[in-house]
Design an enzyme around this catalytic site. Sequence first.
Site, mmCIF file in Angstrom:
data_model
loop_
_atom_site.group_PDB
_atom_site.id
_atom_site.type_symbol
_atom_site.label_atom_id
_atom_site.label_comp_id
_atom_site.label_asym_id
_atom_site.label_seq_id
_atom_site.Cartn_x
_atom_site.Cartn_y
_atom_site.Cartn_z
ATOM 1 N N ARG A 52 35.804 38.772 53.879
ATOM 2 C CA ARG A 52 34.876 37.770 53.666
ATOM 3 C C ARG A 52 34.452 36.831 54.361
ATOM 4 O O ARG A 52 33.535 36.408 54.965
ATOM 5 C CB ARG A 52 35.012 37.203 52.203
ATOM 6 C CG ARG A 52 34.820 37.907 50.939
ATOM 7 C CD ARG A 52 35.455 37.398 49.715
ATOM 8 N NE ARG A 52 35.074 36.300 49.507
ATOM 9 C CZ ARG A 52 35.681 34.985 48.649
ATOM 10 N NH1 ARG A 52 36.738 35.224 48.666
ATOM 11 N NH2 ARG A 52 34.886 34.108 48.682
ATOM 12 N N SER A 99 38.934 35.343 43.755
ATOM 13 C CA SER A 99 39.774 34.711 44.554
ATOM 14 C C SER A 99 40.568 33.749 44.300
ATOM 15 O O SER A 99 42.025 33.719 44.353
ATOM 16 C CB SER A 99 39.047 34.541 45.972
ATOM 17 O OG SER A 99 39.778 33.829 47.027
ATOM 18 N N HIS A 152 43.645 23.459 42.653
ATOM 19 C CA HIS A 152 43.041 24.315 43.918
ATOM 20 C C HIS A 152 41.619 23.831 44.051
ATOM 21 O O HIS A 152 40.919 23.672 43.129
ATOM 22 C CB HIS A 152 42.845 25.863 43.533
ATOM 23 C CG HIS A 152 42.871 26.807 44.564
ATOM 24 N ND1 HIS A 152 43.787 27.345 45.279
ATOM 25 C CD2 HIS A 152 41.525 27.106 45.199
ATOM 26 C CE1 HIS A 152 43.247 27.970 46.209
ATOM 27 N NE2 HIS A 152 42.016 27.970 46.349
ATOM 28 N N LYS A 179 44.871 34.121 42.322
ATOM 29 C CA LYS A 179 46.128 33.591 43.140
ATOM 30 C C LYS A 179 46.714 32.386 42.105
ATOM 31 O O LYS A 179 47.928 32.462 41.690
ATOM 32 C CB LYS A 179 45.722 32.880 44.211
ATOM 33 C CG LYS A 179 45.401 33.755 45.379
ATOM 34 C CD LYS A 179 44.894 33.167 46.888
ATOM 35 C CE LYS A 179 43.590 32.306 46.410
ATOM 36 N NZ LYS A 179 42.772 32.220 47.748
ATOM 37 N N ASP A 182 43.862 39.779 47.328
ATOM 38 C CA ASP A 182 42.989 38.467 47.836
ATOM 39 C C ASP A 182 43.020 38.437 49.389
ATOM 40 O O ASP A 182 42.137 38.188 49.989
ATOM 41 C CB ASP A 182 43.120 37.531 47.127
ATOM 42 C CG ASP A 182 42.425 36.075 47.422
ATOM 43 O OD1 ASP A 182 41.068 36.229 47.490
ATOM 44 O OD2 ASP A 182 43.009 35.019 48.208
HETATM 45 N N1 URA Z 1 39.225 29.131 48.083
HETATM 46 C C1 URA Z 1 39.684 30.376 47.822
HETATM 47 O O1 URA Z 1 40.833 30.605 47.775
HETATM 48 N N2 URA Z 1 38.858 31.378 47.959
HETATM 49 C C2 URA Z 1 37.444 31.260 47.700
HETATM 50 O O2 URA Z 1 36.973 32.294 47.780
HETATM 51 C C3 URA Z 1 37.090 30.118 48.133
HETATM 52 C C4 URA Z 1 37.677 29.065 48.123
#
Ligand code: URA
Length: 355
Positions: free
Chosen positions: A168, A183, A82, A187, A161
């Site tokens: 956000r 966040s 990620h 996930k 999220d």
């Molecule tokens: N990527 C994400 O999934 N969430 C964030 O808050 C920032 C980057």
Amino acid sequence: MRMYDIILKKRNGGALTDGEIKYFISECVTGNIPDYQISALLMAIYFRGMNDAETSSLTINMANSGERADLSEISGIKVDKHSAGGVGDKTTLIIAPLAAACGVKVAKMSGRGLGHTGGTIDKLEAIPGFRTSVSKSEFIRNVNSIGVCIAGQTENLAPADKKLYALRDVTATVDNRSLIAASIMSKKLASGSDKILLDVKVGSGAFMKSYEDAKSLAECMIKIGKAAGKNTVAILSDMDAPLGNAIGNISEVYEAVRVLEGKGPQDLTEICIELAANMIYLAEIANNIESGREMAKNTLESGAALEKFYEMVRCQGGYLDEMGSWEKPKYSQYKAELFASESGYISSLLAQECG
Ligand code: URA
């Protein structure tokens, strides 16, 4: 419990209890809290911050807000990657097929753009016909048969999220360490991979502008991952200038193909080798990062990663003329040429403005 009191407590700098965070997340998902109250709490968190216990509670409650993916039908070690968000960051399009071509099982759930940063799902959807919405059985089948599938998160994966991410994005509350960590990690914990690789961007185009902030975000996410029993590794990478030369969905797909053809920009190629090396190592296919690096370089040079990319595109219904015979403008919806009004050199680019 009342949402008003939770907002007030955080606004005044108090630390929220696990019970308060649990209430906030569950009521948020059931739709019982209006957007203005969620946004107010987000802004209070933005200014007042959260301590480690609050951040960890927020993450776990968000991860538990929906169903947790079960990837046990996929054999081997599943490694997820990620990015903490960047401009021109098309690394997933490259490293997912690259790592898969090296034998890693890449079961990747990706997201859309956030703030000024792009999202992998938007980029993939610029490929004609490409389906990012796949059923669980198709997702598992693809990973088992070709080693890779990149899909959008299902509706029920960390739905808290989804709600917070969207708010956000429009309330200028993205760049907060605890909100980003929760966040991303909610996930990752819900998506069922065995190990997690994080690419934490630092610089003017990243959410974390300074090295200290990026390091602190990385450490926070590693702590959350380890506490949840997932081996989590982070690299910090530069985001002072956009990554590579292309920004924008189809342009980024085009540039990803150039890298897979061995003709991409050096900065992008280098970071992809580094990320793929870490994935190969985490998947226990290489004994150390150095041999992971060698494996990634050789696989890129052999053309196997490019082939895997097209295989993935075909498998998910996409269509692209293959082997570099397509030119970017063919798939662009809007085209314009801009000419410099005077000659000179580009000495720096403001990544955030470009985004
Ligand atoms: N990527 C994400 O999934 N969430 C964030 O808050 C920032 C980057």
